[in-house]
Scaffold this active site. Structure first.
Site, mmCIF file in Angstrom:
data_model
loop_
_atom_site.group_PDB
_atom_site.id
_atom_site.type_symbol
_atom_site.label_atom_id
_atom_site.label_comp_id
_atom_site.label_asym_id
_atom_site.label_seq_id
_atom_site.Cartn_x
_atom_site.Cartn_y
_atom_site.Cartn_z
ATOM 1 N N GLY A 31 0.793 -1.223 0.000
ATOM 2 C CA GLY A 31 0.000 0.000 0.000
ATOM 3 C C GLY A 31 0.822 1.268 0.000
ATOM 4 O O GLY A 31 2.026 1.250 -0.256
ATOM 5 N N HIS A 37 4.290 1.444 -8.029
ATOM 6 C CA HIS A 37 3.261 0.411 -7.853
ATOM 7 C C HIS A 37 2.279 0.436 -9.030
ATOM 8 O O HIS A 37 1.894 -0.602 -9.553
ATOM 9 C CB HIS A 37 2.447 0.670 -6.580
ATOM 10 C CG HIS A 37 3.198 0.545 -5.292
ATOM 11 N ND1 HIS A 37 3.395 1.620 -4.457
ATOM 12 C CD2 HIS A 37 3.777 -0.521 -4.683
ATOM 13 C CE1 HIS A 37 4.054 1.218 -3.389
ATOM 14 N NE2 HIS A 37 4.311 -0.068 -3.494
ATOM 15 N N GLN A 61 7.359 -9.431 7.898
ATOM 16 C CA GLN A 61 8.611 -9.076 7.218
ATOM 17 C C GLN A 61 9.298 -7.875 7.849
ATOM 18 O O GLN A 61 10.283 -7.372 7.332
ATOM 19 C CB GLN A 61 8.382 -8.889 5.720
ATOM 20 C CG GLN A 61 7.549 -7.703 5.326
ATOM 21 C CD GLN A 61 7.210 -7.738 3.842
ATOM 22 O OE1 GLN A 61 6.412 -8.558 3.404
ATOM 23 N NE2 GLN A 61 7.812 -6.852 3.060
ATOM 24 N N GLY A 147 8.509 -5.794 -8.638
ATOM 25 C CA GLY A 147 9.405 -4.746 -9.094
ATOM 26 C C GLY A 147 10.871 -5.124 -8.923
ATOM 27 O O GLY A 147 11.239 -5.720 -7.897
ATOM 28 N N GLN A 153 14.549 -9.742 -3.513
ATOM 29 C CA GLN A 153 13.216 -10.318 -3.341
ATOM 30 C C GLN A 153 12.769 -11.033 -4.624
ATOM 31 O O GLN A 153 12.147 -12.091 -4.561
ATOM 32 C CB GLN A 153 12.231 -9.198 -2.978
ATOM 33 C CG GLN A 153 10.779 -9.619 -2.956
ATOM 34 C CD GLN A 153 9.886 -8.514 -2.436
ATOM 35 O OE1 GLN A 153 9.861 -8.251 -1.240
ATOM 36 N NE2 GLN A 153 9.145 -7.853 -3.303
ATOM 37 N N SER A 185 9.523 5.141 -3.618
ATOM 38 C CA SER A 185 9.297 4.215 -2.513
ATOM 39 C C SER A 185 8.309 4.848 -1.542
ATOM 40 O O SER A 185 8.304 6.073 -1.373
ATOM 41 C CB SER A 185 10.622 3.947 -1.793
ATOM 42 O OG SER A 185 10.385 3.359 -0.537
ATOM 43 N N SER A 186 7.515 4.003 -0.912
ATOM 44 C CA SER A 186 6.565 4.507 0.095
ATOM 45 C C SER A 186 7.319 5.180 1.239
ATOM 46 O O SER A 186 6.774 6.053 1.918
ATOM 47 C CB SER A 186 5.723 3.358 0.645
ATOM 48 O OG SER A 186 5.153 2.624 -0.406
HETATM 49 P P1 AMP Z 1 5.969 -2.616 -1.574
HETATM 50 O O1 AMP Z 1 4.621 -1.997 -1.415
HETATM 51 O O2 AMP Z 1 7.094 -1.713 -1.192
HETATM 52 O O3 AMP Z 1 6.050 -3.993 -0.926
HETATM 53 O O4 AMP Z 1 6.175 -2.858 -3.126
HETATM 54 C C1 AMP Z 1 5.244 -3.598 -3.881
HETATM 55 C C2 AMP Z 1 5.835 -3.912 -5.228
HETATM 56 O O5 AMP Z 1 6.127 -2.683 -5.899
HETATM 57 C C3 AMP Z 1 7.151 -4.692 -5.138
HETATM 58 O O6 AMP Z 1 7.173 -5.697 -6.157
HETATM 59 C C4 AMP Z 1 8.180 -3.620 -5.378
HETATM 60 O O7 AMP Z 1 9.389 -4.117 -5.919
HETATM 61 C C5 AMP Z 1 7.464 -2.722 -6.358
HETATM 62 N N1 AMP Z 1 8.036 -1.377 -6.353
HETATM 63 C C6 AMP Z 1 8.387 -0.632 -5.271
HETATM 64 N N2 AMP Z 1 8.949 0.531 -5.650
HETATM 65 C C7 AMP Z 1 8.965 0.529 -7.009
HETATM 66 C C8 AMP Z 1 9.427 1.444 -8.004
HETATM 67 N N3 AMP Z 1 9.997 2.597 -7.676
HETATM 68 N N4 AMP Z 1 9.274 1.117 -9.313
HETATM 69 C C9 AMP Z 1 8.696 -0.069 -9.658
HETATM 70 N N5 AMP Z 1 8.239 -0.971 -8.774
HETATM 71 C C10 AMP Z 1 8.371 -0.694 -7.461
#
Ligand code: AMP
Length: 291
Positions: A31, A37, A61, A147, A153, A185-186
């Site tokens: 989220g 995302h 995690q 991603g 991962q 990034s979040s």
């Molecule tokens: P997260 O919410 O951080 O667990 O990320 C969810 C998915 O989004 C994961 O597969 C991440 O690798 C991908 N993701 C996170 N940041 C980026 C980004 N800047 N560009 C592309 N995909 C991303």
């Protein structure tokens, strides 16, 4: 778009779509969605008939010192964004739905999880592998989109899919960046103004390493040293690692060989915020202009 909180309901919906021959894609997220995302969800729309975006901040995690409670959350904003780019189902279970009282199973993947993120965040990848297994079982996808941003991962998920025989095709999407190179990034929202300014140094360090590789550098410690030197220009930075490794295995030979694919990996703290980034580089085959 339908919001689903129950695993059994999610499974019934997935079975129903499968019986009609629909191809299902899952995009797992925690989220607080950003353009990165959303690019994954858009890719999923291209790859499948039905797109399930999962939204679950997975406590397993996070280590006890890692601020699970502080992780940013905004369900309304996320659901509006998810539907706008084509999500059909937003799978958003509560923690007790995923891990009810008495829950006692963990998926643990060896080898690839020993170093880098795995070394600095013990138990992190067990949490990731466990939640992804549960998400796969709940949504029964044909395709899963992850991603490259979380490079290690992606290797863990590839291993999981292979070892547990999931009939799931993986698509690894490129990292979306801000205009100064910072990977979206979040967590970026948590950076102070000063740290946000400094944060482009991760991208710059990766680019410097890429440049010396293009110029013929194959010695792993020399490549790593260039990244460390660049990162240390930010005095307040705390480096967890800035390393190069073989892209498929994360092995760390003394020298890389021509034609080999190498991943450059960085993890740092700026203030209390931990940032990771990576890039893939191929070692040049012919170095005509180098002695
Ligand atoms: P997260 O919410 O951080 O667990 O990320 C969810 C998915 O989004 C994961 O597969 C991440 O690798 C991908 N993701 C996170 N940041 C980026 C980004 N800047 N560009 C592309 N995909 C991303």
């Amino acid at each position: 778009m339908q919001v689903i909180n129950s695993i059994v309901t999610m499974q019934e919906i997935a079975i129903n779509h499968k019986s009609k021959g629909d191809k299902i894609a899952i995009v797992p997220t925690m989220g607080f969605l950003h353009e990165g995302h959303l690019s994954l969800i858009k890719k999923a729309v291209e790859l499948a008939d039905i797109v399930i975006t999962s939204l679950f901040v997975n406590p397993r995690q996070f280590a006890p010192n890692e601020d699970y409670d502080q992780y940013p959350r905004d369900f309304l904003r996320d659901s509006n964004l998810a539907v706008a780019v084509g999500t059909d189902y937003l799978f958003s279970p509560e923690v007790l739905e995923m891990y009810p009282i008495g829950y006692n199973t963990s998926i643990s993947i060896g080898g690839i999880t020993d170093k880098f993120e795995g070394a600095h965040r013990p138990s992190h990848f067990d949490g990731v592998a466990t939640v992804v297994t549960k998400l796969f079982n709940a949504t029964m996808p044909d395709v899963a989109v992850f991603g490259q941003k979380d490079y290690q991962q992606t290797l863990v998920i590839k291993r999981l899919v292979k070892d547990l025989n999931y009939p799931i095709e993986l698509f690894i999407a490129p990292t979306l960046r801000e205009s100064d190179g910072l990977a979206m990034s979040s967590s970026n929202k948590q950076l102070t103004k000063t740290d946000r300014k400094s944060s482009s140094v991760l991208f710059l360090a990766l680019e410097e390493a890429r440049k010396i590789i293009a110029l013929g550098e194959v010695k792993r410690i020399a490549i790593n040293a260039v990244m460390h030197k660049k990162l240390r220009e930010v005095l307040s930075i705390k480096i967890d690692y800035a390393s190069s490794a073989m892209a498929n295995s994360l092995e760390e030979p003394d020298y890389f060989l021509p034609g080999e694919e190498v991943v450059l990996l960085i993890a740092v703290y700026l203030g209390r915020t931990r940032l990771i980034d990576n890039t893939l580089v191929t070692i040049p085959k012919m170095l005509d202009n180098i002695e």
